[in-house]
Design a protein around this motif. Structure first.
Motif, mmCIF file in Angstrom:
data_model
loop_
_atom_site.group_PDB
_atom_site.id
_atom_site.type_symbol
_atom_site.label_atom_id
_atom_site.label_comp_id
_atom_site.label_asym_id
_atom_site.label_seq_id
_atom_site.Cartn_x
_atom_site.Cartn_y
_atom_site.Cartn_z
ATOM 1 N N THR A 71 -22.830 -33.616 -55.065
ATOM 2 C CA THR A 71 -22.087 -33.158 -53.903
ATOM 3 C C THR A 71 -22.812 -31.992 -53.239
ATOM 4 O O THR A 71 -23.777 -31.446 -53.794
ATOM 5 C CB THR A 71 -20.681 -32.711 -54.303
ATOM 6 N N SER A 72 -22.331 -31.598 -52.082
ATOM 7 C CA SER A 72 -22.945 -30.461 -51.397
ATOM 8 C C SER A 72 -22.794 -29.179 -52.200
ATOM 9 O O SER A 72 -23.600 -28.261 -52.079
ATOM 10 C CB SER A 72 -22.317 -30.287 -50.008
ATOM 11 N N GLY A 73 -21.786 -29.133 -53.050
ATOM 12 C CA GLY A 73 -21.574 -27.966 -53.898
ATOM 13 C C GLY A 73 -22.307 -28.012 -55.220
ATOM 14 O O GLY A 73 -22.275 -27.041 -55.989
ATOM 15 N N GLY A 74 -22.968 -29.133 -55.501
ATOM 16 C CA GLY A 74 -23.776 -29.215 -56.708
ATOM 17 C C GLY A 74 -23.154 -29.956 -57.876
ATOM 18 O O GLY A 74 -23.772 -30.055 -58.938
ATOM 19 N N SER A 75 -21.960 -30.503 -57.712
ATOM 20 C CA SER A 75 -21.373 -31.304 -58.784
ATOM 21 C C SER A 75 -22.123 -32.625 -58.892
ATOM 22 O O SER A 75 -22.484 -33.225 -57.875
ATOM 23 C CB SER A 75 -19.895 -31.568 -58.505
ATOM 24 N N THR A 76 -22.344 -33.058 -60.130
ATOM 25 C CA THR A 76 -23.174 -34.235 -60.348
ATOM 26 C C THR A 76 -22.442 -35.313 -61.151
ATOM 27 O O THR A 76 -21.488 -35.023 -61.875
ATOM 28 C CB THR A 76 -24.461 -33.865 -61.100
ATOM 29 N N ASN A 77 -22.902 -36.528 -61.013
ATOM 30 C CA ASN A 77 -22.428 -37.623 -61.846
ATOM 31 C C ASN A 77 -23.586 -38.575 -62.078
ATOM 32 O O ASN A 77 -24.501 -38.660 -61.253
ATOM 33 C CB ASN A 77 -21.243 -38.348 -61.213
ATOM 34 N N TYR A 78 -23.541 -39.272 -63.213
ATOM 35 C CA TYR A 78 -24.650 -40.120 -63.629
ATOM 36 C C TYR A 78 -24.145 -41.459 -64.169
ATOM 37 O O TYR A 78 -23.069 -41.537 -64.761
ATOM 38 C CB TYR A 78 -25.468 -39.445 -64.739
ATOM 39 N N ALA A 79 -24.965 -42.478 -63.999
ATOM 40 C CA ALA A 79 -24.708 -43.726 -64.689
ATOM 41 C C ALA A 79 -24.894 -43.493 -66.186
ATOM 42 O O ALA A 79 -25.736 -42.692 -66.598
ATOM 43 C CB ALA A 79 -25.675 -44.803 -64.206
ATOM 44 N N ASP A 80 -24.110 -44.201 -66.978
ATOM 45 C CA ASP A 80 -24.204 -44.015 -68.431
ATOM 46 C C ASP A 80 -25.614 -44.281 -68.943
ATOM 47 O O ASP A 80 -26.075 -43.640 -69.888
ATOM 48 C CB ASP A 80 -23.216 -44.952 -69.138
ATOM 49 N N SER A 81 -26.307 -45.206 -68.300
ATOM 50 C CA SER A 81 -27.630 -45.607 -68.778
ATOM 51 C C SER A 81 -28.690 -44.520 -68.608
ATOM 52 O O SER A 81 -29.757 -44.605 -69.229
ATOM 53 C CB SER A 81 -28.084 -46.875 -68.047
ATOM 54 N N VAL A 82 -28.412 -43.517 -67.799
ATOM 55 C CA VAL A 82 -29.426 -42.480 -67.552
ATOM 56 C C VAL A 82 -28.972 -41.095 -67.993
ATOM 57 O O VAL A 82 -29.750 -40.135 -67.920
ATOM 58 C CB VAL A 82 -29.834 -42.432 -66.064
ATOM 59 N N LYS A 83 -27.731 -40.980 -68.463
ATOM 60 C CA LYS A 83 -27.232 -39.675 -68.891
ATOM 61 C C LYS A 83 -28.103 -39.101 -69.991
ATOM 62 O O LYS A 83 -28.484 -39.789 -70.931
ATOM 63 C CB LYS A 83 -25.788 -39.804 -69.390
ATOM 64 N N GLY A 84 -28.427 -37.819 -69.848
ATOM 65 C CA GLY A 84 -29.253 -37.148 -70.837
ATOM 66 C C GLY A 84 -30.739 -37.309 -70.590
ATOM 67 O O GLY A 84 -31.549 -36.614 -71.219
ATOM 68 N N ARG A 85 -31.124 -38.225 -69.695
ATOM 69 C CA ARG A 85 -32.549 -38.431 -69.401
ATOM 70 C C ARG A 85 -32.901 -38.055 -67.959
ATOM 71 O O ARG A 85 -34.002 -37.580 -67.698
ATOM 72 C CB ARG A 85 -32.924 -39.894 -69.647
ATOM 73 N N PHE A 86 -31.982 -38.295 -67.042
ATOM 74 C CA PHE A 86 -32.223 -38.025 -65.624
ATOM 75 C C PHE A 86 -31.420 -36.804 -65.186
ATOM 76 O O PHE A 86 -30.305 -36.580 -65.657
ATOM 77 C CB PHE A 86 -31.797 -39.213 -64.763
ATOM 78 N N THR A 87 -31.993 -36.059 -64.255
ATOM 79 C CA THR A 87 -31.305 -34.911 -63.673
ATOM 80 C C THR A 87 -31.436 -34.953 -62.158
ATOM 81 O O THR A 87 -32.556 -35.011 -61.637
ATOM 82 C CB THR A 87 -31.886 -33.591 -64.205
ATOM 83 N N ILE A 88 -30.309 -34.910 -61.488
ATOM 84 C CA ILE A 88 -30.306 -34.892 -60.027
ATOM 85 C C ILE A 88 -30.112 -33.459 -59.556
ATOM 86 O O ILE A 88 -29.381 -32.677 -60.185
ATOM 87 C CB ILE A 88 -29.204 -35.817 -59.469
ATOM 88 N N ALA A 89 -30.779 -33.106 -58.478
ATOM 89 C CA ALA A 89 -30.667 -31.760 -57.919
ATOM 90 C C ALA A 89 -30.899 -31.843 -56.412
ATOM 91 O O ALA A 89 -31.390 -32.855 -55.907
ATOM 92 C CB ALA A 89 -31.688 -30.826 -58.570
ATOM 93 N N ARG A 90 -30.533 -30.771 -55.727
ATOM 94 C CA ARG A 90 -30.774 -30.735 -54.288
ATOM 95 C C ARG A 90 -31.055 -29.311 -53.852
ATOM 96 O O ARG A 90 -30.579 -28.355 -54.452
ATOM 97 C CB ARG A 90 -29.597 -31.314 -53.506
ATOM 98 N N ASP A 91 -31.829 -29.210 -52.784
ATOM 99 C CA ASP A 91 -32.105 -27.930 -52.148
ATOM 100 C C ASP A 91 -31.548 -28.050 -50.736
ATOM 101 O O ASP A 91 -32.155 -28.691 -49.873
ATOM 102 C CB ASP A 91 -33.614 -27.658 -52.137
ATOM 103 N N ASN A 92 -30.384 -27.480 -50.504
ATOM 104 C CA ASN A 92 -29.725 -27.648 -49.213
ATOM 105 C C ASN A 92 -30.526 -27.029 -48.070
ATOM 106 O O ASN A 92 -30.506 -27.534 -46.953
ATOM 107 C CB ASN A 92 -28.319 -27.053 -49.262
#
Length: 121
Positions: A51-72
């Motif tokens: 989200t624009s505030g930085g809350s994240t969600n992941y597919a179960d298949s990638v949890k613990g391996r992938f990290t999403i981030a953003r620079d607004n």
């Protein structure tokens, strides 16, 4: 408005890649952003969202391996992919919910062109 995805490539299992998605054009704000992936003959699947505030969600298949981030400030989203597996092979697409003007509350569901990730075993 354009979304430009980059960073894909060919790696071996266990290695890492970092995808980027840069938004350009006349943009007032960007709400939720997502990474999806798709293989030929299969439906596009959600990998991760932020989200624009930085809350994240992941597919179960990638949890613990992938990290999403953003620079607004840079209008850029990232996907750090570690411990890659052959089943992560796909074309990865970025997606963003974009608002173009302070005068118009309408939002637009915008897609990038995709970047290919291939993980060999």
């Amino acid at each position: 408005v354009q979304l430009q995805a980059s960073g894909g490539g060919l790696v071996q299992a266990g290695e890492s890649l970092r995808l980027s998605c840069a938004a350009s054009g006349t943009i007032f704000s960007i709400d939720d952003m997502h990474w999806y992936r798709q293989n030929p003959g299969k439906e596009r699947e959600l990998v991760a969202g932020i989200t624009s505030g930085g809350s994240t969600n992941y597919a179960d298949s990638v949890k613990g391996r992938f990290t999403i981030a953003r620079d607004n400030r840079k209008r850029t989203m990232y996907l750090q992919m570690n411990s890659l597996k052959p089943e992560d092979t796909a074309v990865y697409y970025c997606n963003a919910i974009v608002r173009l003007s302070i005068l118009n509350p309408r939002t637009y569901n915008t897609w990038g062109q995709g970047t290919e990730v291939t993980v060999s075993s």
